[in-house]
Motif scaffolding. Structure first.
Motif, mmCIF file in Angstrom:
data_model
loop_
_atom_site.group_PDB
_atom_site.id
_atom_site.type_symbol
_atom_site.label_atom_id
_atom_site.label_comp_id
_atom_site.label_asym_id
_atom_site.label_seq_id
_atom_site.Cartn_x
_atom_site.Cartn_y
_atom_site.Cartn_z
ATOM 1 N N PRO A 2 1.125 -0.577 0.410
ATOM 2 C CA PRO A 2 0.009 0.027 0.006
ATOM 3 C C PRO A 2 1.142 1.282 0.112
ATOM 4 N N SER A 3 0.500 2.186 -0.780
ATOM 5 C CA SER A 3 1.009 3.844 -0.270
ATOM 6 C C SER A 3 1.196 3.823 0.842
ATOM 7 N N PHE A 4 0.260 4.297 1.929
ATOM 8 C CA PHE A 4 0.543 4.438 3.320
ATOM 9 C C PHE A 4 1.780 3.733 3.707
ATOM 10 N N VAL A 5 1.808 2.256 3.569
ATOM 11 C CA VAL A 5 2.816 1.679 3.759
ATOM 12 C C VAL A 5 4.095 2.077 3.194
ATOM 13 N N ARG A 6 4.347 1.950 2.262
ATOM 14 C CA ARG A 6 5.589 2.441 0.656
ATOM 15 C C ARG A 6 6.085 4.275 2.187
ATOM 16 N N PHE A 7 4.958 5.236 1.680
ATOM 17 C CA PHE A 7 5.594 6.944 3.057
ATOM 18 C C PHE A 7 5.544 6.702 4.202
ATOM 19 N N VAL A 8 5.529 5.235 4.834
ATOM 20 C CA VAL A 8 5.486 5.204 5.974
ATOM 21 C C VAL A 8 6.997 4.857 6.414
ATOM 22 N N MET A 9 7.522 3.552 5.443
ATOM 23 C CA MET A 9 8.871 2.706 5.855
ATOM 24 C C MET A 9 9.661 4.016 4.712
ATOM 25 N N LYS A 10 9.294 5.099 4.048
ATOM 26 C CA LYS A 10 10.390 5.909 3.712
ATOM 27 C C LYS A 10 11.891 7.065 5.442
ATOM 28 N N PHE A 11 11.003 6.283 6.083
ATOM 29 C CA PHE A 11 11.423 6.976 7.403
ATOM 30 C C PHE A 11 12.206 5.642 7.966
ATOM 31 N N ARG A 12 13.044 6.402 9.019
ATOM 32 C CA ARG A 12 14.210 4.719 9.567
ATOM 33 C C ARG A 12 13.051 4.669 10.226
ATOM 34 N N VAL A 13 13.847 3.303 11.154
ATOM 35 C CA VAL A 13 12.549 2.036 12.451
ATOM 36 C C VAL A 13 13.173 3.253 13.338
ATOM 37 N N VAL A 14 13.803 3.884 13.658
ATOM 38 C CA VAL A 14 14.417 4.040 15.206
ATOM 39 C C VAL A 14 13.677 5.241 14.889
ATOM 40 N N ALA A 15 12.668 6.173 13.763
ATOM 41 C CA ALA A 15 12.097 7.480 13.970
ATOM 42 C C ALA A 15 11.272 7.058 14.126
ATOM 43 N N ILE A 16 10.651 5.768 13.426
ATOM 44 C CA ILE A 16 8.768 4.765 13.339
ATOM 45 C C ILE A 16 8.166 4.320 14.965
ATOM 46 N N ILE A 17 9.372 3.845 15.227
ATOM 47 C CA ILE A 17 9.097 3.410 16.724
ATOM 48 C C ILE A 17 8.855 4.427 17.681
ATOM 49 N N THR A 18 10.568 5.771 17.766
ATOM 50 C CA THR A 18 10.148 6.711 17.993
ATOM 51 C C THR A 18 8.667 7.614 18.406
ATOM 52 N N LEU A 19 8.245 7.734 17.252
ATOM 53 C CA LEU A 19 7.013 8.642 16.892
ATOM 54 C C LEU A 19 6.047 7.420 17.098
ATOM 55 N N CYS A 20 6.110 6.512 17.379
ATOM 56 C CA CYS A 20 4.916 5.723 18.150
ATOM 57 C C CYS A 20 4.939 5.518 19.671
ATOM 58 N N LEU A 21 6.103 5.029 20.203
ATOM 59 C CA LEU A 21 6.075 5.719 21.418
ATOM 60 C C LEU A 21 6.026 7.471 21.895
ATOM 61 N N VAL A 22 6.484 8.142 20.950
ATOM 62 C CA VAL A 22 5.967 9.645 21.757
ATOM 63 C C VAL A 22 4.762 9.877 22.052
ATOM 64 N N ILE A 23 3.903 9.063 20.680
ATOM 65 C CA ILE A 23 1.910 9.004 20.765
ATOM 66 C C ILE A 23 1.520 8.554 21.533
ATOM 67 N N LEU A 24 2.426 7.965 21.745
ATOM 68 C CA LEU A 24 1.375 6.639 22.894
ATOM 69 C C LEU A 24 2.311 7.403 24.623
ATOM 70 N N GLN A 25 3.643 7.939 24.623
ATOM 71 C CA GLN A 25 3.502 8.772 25.976
ATOM 72 C C GLN A 25 2.736 9.934 26.192
ATOM 73 N N LEU A 26 2.472 10.473 25.126
ATOM 74 C CA LEU A 26 1.747 12.367 24.926
ATOM 75 C C LEU A 26 0.312 11.383 25.945
ATOM 76 N N GLY A 27 0.087 9.906 24.583
ATOM 77 C CA GLY A 27 -1.748 10.020 25.641
ATOM 78 C C GLY A 27 -1.972 9.603 26.957
ATOM 79 N N PHE A 28 -0.657 8.959 27.497
ATOM 80 C CA PHE A 28 -0.492 8.717 28.884
ATOM 81 C C PHE A 28 0.099 10.033 29.406
ATOM 82 N N LEU A 29 0.967 10.691 28.693
ATOM 83 C CA LEU A 29 0.841 11.825 30.144
ATOM 84 C C LEU A 29 -0.432 12.667 30.659
ATOM 85 N N LEU A 30 -1.420 12.686 28.468
ATOM 86 C CA LEU A 30 -2.655 14.183 29.576
ATOM 87 C C LEU A 30 -3.313 13.370 29.861
#
Length: 525
Positions: A2-30
């Motif tokens: 899928p095009s969305f998966v291709r778009f996400v895979m343009k970024f590094r794994v560390v950046a993807i995992i970090t973004l996921c963790l940041v979103i979860l952490q923001l939700g948890f902090l809120l």
């Protein structure tokens, strides 16, 4: 993909995992922040209730302490009537302390924050009722009790104090009702905030769960599945399957995409290598077989050359032995010539020393002849002096007779000395003649010895040169022999190396055939 998966895979794994963790952490902090806010509000409400309760107790204490003052005043009046002034003063002091506690309690309430508007409206009325209660009732009552005026005390107690106490109590009850209503409202707000916080946390938990599910889907599609593809590709390569097509995202910094790209390049390079090895292994097998046959021929020629070098080395060894024996005889002759030269040199030295000694004797004889001539001259002069002394003694007559005898004796001695000097001179002249002839003979002998010494020296030099030349020739032949021996060793080593090379060529041929069999393991799609 899928095009969305291709778009996400343009970024590094560390950046993807970090973004996921940041979103979860923001939700948890809120969520945690809102929960903490609710807890703070609850704590603030509880603290407010505690403070309100303390302020309420202060209001109740104000009227209770005033009623205690009334009781203490009654006791004070009784002690005054009983003529117990000390006890009356003590009771009066207790009444003053309770009065102060009552005024302090009301002042503390008036300074307390957080009052409702209705309570603020009643605060002035409460203060006026308390002031009227104090000024019209309590203070006059305390003065009457202190003065022991029972009639005034009773009148104030029944007509003024009771009425003011009831009026203050009525206002106090209205204030307490307002505070109770405010406490109920605070409790209701606290419960409402707790319910809102619970609902919000439930909604946030559901949202975070949905976000986590979405992030898991993203990680599975962008990390886990590409890793499975990489694992399958690596497993296929490990089992000999080559020539795969891999779906890659261009311009991506994704680590798994880079891994897939590297595996695809490895697969392509392995295909090229296998094809090249298959062609090269056949050529290596044919070349190694030719090398093996050439090495066997070279081994035979090398062994023949080694045998010829062994014969040459043996012949040169015999020549070296003969030259060494000749060099030894030459060295012995050279040593004998050196000994003769030393003896000739010693004889020449001795002849020169003898000549020098004869020359010294001749010089001594000449000096002795001169001394003898001087002695002869002295004897002649002494003889003349003795003659003159005898003439003078004869002229002296009888007085010179003894002197004449002495002069005669001196003359005789002078004559004898002159005779002895002549004999010595004759002997010295005869010895000088012999010394001259001896010097001539010694000089001739010395010249002959010098010639012999020179001849012996020349012969010794010639023998030394012959010995040196023989030694050099022997050394040269030894070096030639050693060179031939080294050539023989090298030839033997070359023969061994040729054998090893032949064996290596045969092994290479076998390995090339084995390589062909091994490469057949890989299958190209």
């Amino acid at each position: 993909m899928p095009s969305f998966v291709r778009f996400v895979m343009k970024f590094r794994v560390v950046a993807i995992i970090t973004l996921c963790l940041v979103i979860l952490q923001l939700g948890f902090l809120l969520t945690s922040g809102y929960a903490a806010r609710a807890i703070v509000h609850g704590d603030h409400a509880a603290s407010q209730l505690i403070v309100d309760q303390a302020d309420t107790l202060a209001l109740v204490d104000s009227i209770n302490h005033m009623r205690t003052v009334r009781a203490e005043m009654g006791a004070t009046l009784a002690y005054i009537e009983a003529k117990d002034r000390q006890q009356a003063d003590w009771q009066l002091q207790r009444a003053a302390d309770k009065f102060k506690l009552a005024t302090d309690a009301l002042a503390r309430y008036r300074q307390a924050p957080g009052k409702t508007p209705d309570e603020m409206a009643l605060q002035a009325e409460l203060a006026a009722a308390f002031t009227r209660y104090v000024d019209q009732g309590i203070r006059p009552l305390m003065a009457a009790a202190k003065a022991g005026d029972a009639a005034t005390y009773n009148r104030l107690l029944t007509e003024v104090v009771a009425k003011d106490d009831f009026a203050y109590e009525q206002v106090l009850d209205r204030v307490l009702a307002c505070r109770q209503q405010a406490g109920k409202q605070l409790i209701l707000r606290t419960h409402q905030q707790a319910d809102d916080s619970f609902r919000l946390q439930a909604i946030a938990a559901v949202l975070l769960l949905l976000v986590a599910i979405g992030m898991r889907w993203i990680l599975v599609r962008t990390v886990a599945r590409p890793l499975q593809v990489a694992e399958q590709l690596a497993d296929a390569v490990a089992h000999g399957q080559l020539g795969h097509q891999v779906d890659l995202v261009e311009g991506s910094r994704h680590e798994v995409n880079s891994l897939l790209h590297s595996l695809a390049e490895m697969d392509a390079k392995l295909v090229a290598i296998v094809q090249q090895v298959r062609g090269s292994s056949v050529e290596i097998s044919a070349a190694s077989e030719q090398i093996s046959r050439g090495n066997e021929d070279l081994s035979q020629r090398t062994q023949s050359q080694a045998a010829s070098l062994e014969e040459t080395a043996a012949t040169i060894e015999e020549m070296t032995s003969s030259l060494r024996q000749h060099a030894a005889h030459t060295r012995d002759a050279n040593q004998l010539m050196g000994t003769s030269r030393d003896l000739a040199a010693s004889g020449d030295k001795t002849s020169k020393e003898a000549m020098e000694a004869i020359q010294a004797l001749a010089d001594s004889s000449r000096r002795m002849a001169e001394i003898v001539g001087m002695m002869d001259e002295i004897a002649f002069q002494t003889n003349i002096l003795a003659l003159n002394a005898a003439v003078e003694a004869a002229r002296a007559g009888e007085q010179g007779r003894s002197f004449a005898v002495v002069a005669s004796e001196v003359r005789g001695l002078a004559q004898r000395s002159a005779g002895a000097a002549k004999q010595v001179r004759a002997l010295i002249e005869e010895g000088s003649a012999h010394m001259d002839s001896c010097e001539i003979l010694t000089r001739s002998s010395n010249d002959g010895l010098s010639l012999i010494f020179d001849s012996v020296g020349q012969m010794s030099d010639i023998f030394a040169e012959v010995a040196a030349a023989t030694e050099e020739q022997s050394e040269s032949i030894s070096q030639v022999n050693q060179a031939v021996l080294r050539m023989d060793d090298n030839t033997q080593q070359n023969a061994a190396l040729v054998e090893e090379a032949s064996a290596a060529a045969r092994a290479l041929h076998e390995q090339a055939l084995d390589l062909v069999r091994q490469v057949a393991f890989f299958k190209i799609n």
